[in-house]
Design an enzyme around this catalytic site. Structure first.
Site, PDB file in Angstrom:
ATOM      1  N   GLU A 183       0.836  -1.202   0.000  1.00  0.00           N
ATOM      2  CA  GLU A 183       0.000   0.000   0.000  1.00  0.00           C
ATOM      3  C   GLU A 183       0.874   1.256   0.000  1.00  0.00           C
ATOM      4  O   GLU A 183       1.037   1.919   1.033  1.00  0.00           O
ATOM      5  CB  GLU A 183      -0.952   0.010   1.193  1.00  0.00           C
ATOM      6  CG  GLU A 183      -2.082  -0.998   1.096  1.00  0.00           C
ATOM      7  CD  GLU A 183      -3.122  -0.848   2.198  1.00  0.00           C
ATOM      8  OE1 GLU A 183      -2.870  -0.120   3.187  1.00  0.00           O
ATOM      9  OE2 GLU A 183      -4.200  -1.466   2.069  1.00  0.00           O
TER      10      GLU A 183
ATOM     11  N   GLU B 268      -6.550  -7.006  -1.555  1.00  0.00           N
ATOM     12  CA  GLU B 268      -6.960  -6.877  -0.153  1.00  0.00           C
ATOM     13  C   GLU B 268      -8.296  -6.169  -0.089  1.00  0.00           C
ATOM     14  O   GLU B 268      -8.492  -5.143  -0.732  1.00  0.00           O
ATOM     15  CB  GLU B 268      -5.904  -6.106   0.643  1.00  0.00           C
ATOM     16  CG  GLU B 268      -6.192  -6.018   2.139  1.00  0.00           C
ATOM     17  CD  GLU B 268      -5.085  -5.287   2.898  1.00  0.00           C
ATOM     18  OE1 GLU B 268      -3.902  -5.581   2.649  1.00  0.00           O
ATOM     19  OE2 GLU B 268      -5.408  -4.406   3.720  1.00  0.00           O
TER      20      GLU B 268
END
Length: 355
Positions: free
Chosen positions: A185, A277
Site C-alpha cells: 500500500e 486486499e
C-alpha cells in the site's frame, strides 16, 4: 457459466463442470466444444486443484488467463502479518481453506517493518518459502506480498525488496503457482516515485522467474489514488514499463463507497486489475460489516473477472479476522469458529457467481 473448479480434462462438458463447484472461474475458449455428460456407469472425473487445472497464469489483455488461454478469476484469503499470526497458517487451516472453502489462492503477507522482515530477513524469507511449499502441496496459488506500509514510499525498502525477491524467486522459480505483489500500500508518495520503484523491482524478479505475474501497488494505499482525492487516470495514462503485470486495488466496504467502486470499474476496462486486499468493515478492518456494499464490489469483480483476496485469515480480535479469538491456538478452523465476516466470505468463495 462453467465450473468454479475445473476438472483435470479442461475441455470437459459444461454440464459436468457445473456439478463440481469451486472458486476458480475458467472460461471455455471459443473453439472448445461441449460434449454430453459421460454415462452413469463411467467413473466420475475427479476435480483438479486450481493449479493442476490451470497451470502457469499470465496476463491477457485486461484479464488473467490460464495455460489454455481461458480467462480465470482467483478467489481466496490473505494471511495477517506472519510475525504475529503464523499459528493461523498450519496444515489444518490450509486444508480447511483448500478443501472446505474451495479457495484458489492465499496471499502471504510479509510485513517489512512492524517487527517484520527487517528484524530477521532469513527467518521471514524461510517462512515465506515454507508457506509456498504448503500451498503448492495443496494445489493453490501463492501471492508473495511485500507488505510495506509505513514508511509509505516503497523506495525506502528498495534494497531490502531486491534481496527478498531475489531469494524467493530464485528458490521457487520452478513452480508455476507463484504471484509476486511487490508493494502492498504505497502512500504519501507520488505515482512517479512508485512507478520508478516498480520498474526497478520487476526486473529483479524476471531475472529469476521470467514467467510469473507481478502485482503492482497503486497510489494512496492501493486505491488508484482515490484516497488522496485523485482518480485512476494518473496510473492508467502512465503505465509501468513491464509486461505480464497487474495493478492492485484495496477497498474496505464500510469506508469506501461509490467513488471507489466507480474508479475500479473504469480502470478494469483499461488495465489489468487485481483486488489483493479487501474487507467488509472500515479501512482499519474494524467495526460493523457492510455486506451490501461489499457484495456490490464482488458482483463487479465477478462481471469483469477481477481476482480478489480477503483480509484476513487469522483470529485477531478485529471484526475483519475470519476466526474467533483463540481458534488458531486451539487448531479449530471449522464453521463454528468463524465470525460473521468469516461465514460470509467462506460463502462467497464457495458459491458460484451468476455472471
Amino acid at each position: 457459466m462453467v465450473s468454479r473448479r475445473a476438472p483435470i480434462i479442461v475441455a470437459v462438458a459444461t454440464a459436468a463442470m457445473l456439478a463440481l463447484g469451486t472458486a476458480l472461474v475458467p472460461l471455455l475458449p471459443p473453439t472448445a466444444v461441449a460434449t454430453a455428460s459421460p454415462p452413469a456407469s463411467e467413473p466420475e472425473l475427479e476435480a483438479a486443484t486450481p493449479v493442476a487445472a490451470n497451470g502457469q497464469l499470465s496476463v491477457c489483455g485486461t484479464g488473467l488467463c490460464n495455460e489454455q488461454g481461458a480467462q480465470v478469476q482467483l478467489r481466496g484469503m490473505s494471511t495477517h502479518g506472519t510475525q504475529w499470526y503464523s499459528q493461523c497458517v498450519t496444515d489444518a487451516s490450509l486444508d480447511t481453506l483448500a478443501n472446505d472453502w474451495g479457495a484458489d489462492v492465499m496471499r502471504i503477507s510479509t510485513y517489512v517493518q512492524e517487527d517484520g522482515y527487517e528484524t530477521d530477513p532469513e527467518h521471514f524469507t524461510a517462512l515465506v518459502n515454507d508457506y509456498i511449499d504448503k500451498l503448492t502441496a495443496r494445489g493453490l496459488y501463492a501471492i508473495v506480498d511485500w507488505h510495506m506500509l509505513d514508511p509509505g514510499d516503497p523506495n525506502f525498502n528498495l534494497e531490502r525488496a531486491k534481496t527478498f525477491f531475489t531469494a524467493v524467486a530464485e528458490r521457487n522459480n520452478g513452480k508455476n503457482n507463484i504471484i509476486y505483489e511487490v508493494a502492498n500500500e504505497p502512500n504519501g508518495v507520488s505515482w512517479q516515485a512508485i512507478k520508478s520503484y516498480h520498474e526497478q523491482i520487476v526486473p529483479v524478479i524476471r531475472a529469476k522467474d521470467p514467467d510469473a505475474v507481478v502485482l503492482l501497488g497503486t497510489p494512496a494505499w492501493s486505491s488508484l489514488g482515490i484516497s488522496d482525492g485523485s482518480d485512476e487516470s494518473e496510473v492508467v495514462n502512465n503505465l509501468v514499463g513491464a509486461s505480464n503485470v497487474m495493478y492492485t486495488f484495496h477497498f474496505y466496504a464500510a469506508s469506501h463507497g461509490q467513488e471507489y467502486l466507480d474508479a475500479l470499474s473504469r480502470a478494469a476496462d483499461r488495465i489489468p486489475m487485481f483486488i489483493t486486499e479487501f474487507g467488509t468493515q472500515n479501512y482499519a478492518g474494524e467495526g460493523a460489516n457492510d455486506f451490501a456494499m461489499a457484495q456490490r464490489y464482488l458482483d463487479l469483480a465477478a462481471s469483469k473477472k477481477i481476482s480478489w483476496v480477503n483480509w484476513n485469515f487469522s483470529d485477531d480480535h478485529r471484526s475483519g479476522a475470519v476466526f474467533t479469538e483463540g481458534s488458531c491456538d486451539s487448531g479449530s478452523f471449522g464453521t463454528g469458529n468463524l465470525k460473521e465476516a468469516g461465514l460470509w466470505i467462506r460463502d462467497q468463495i464457495r458459491t458460484p457467481d451468476d455472471f
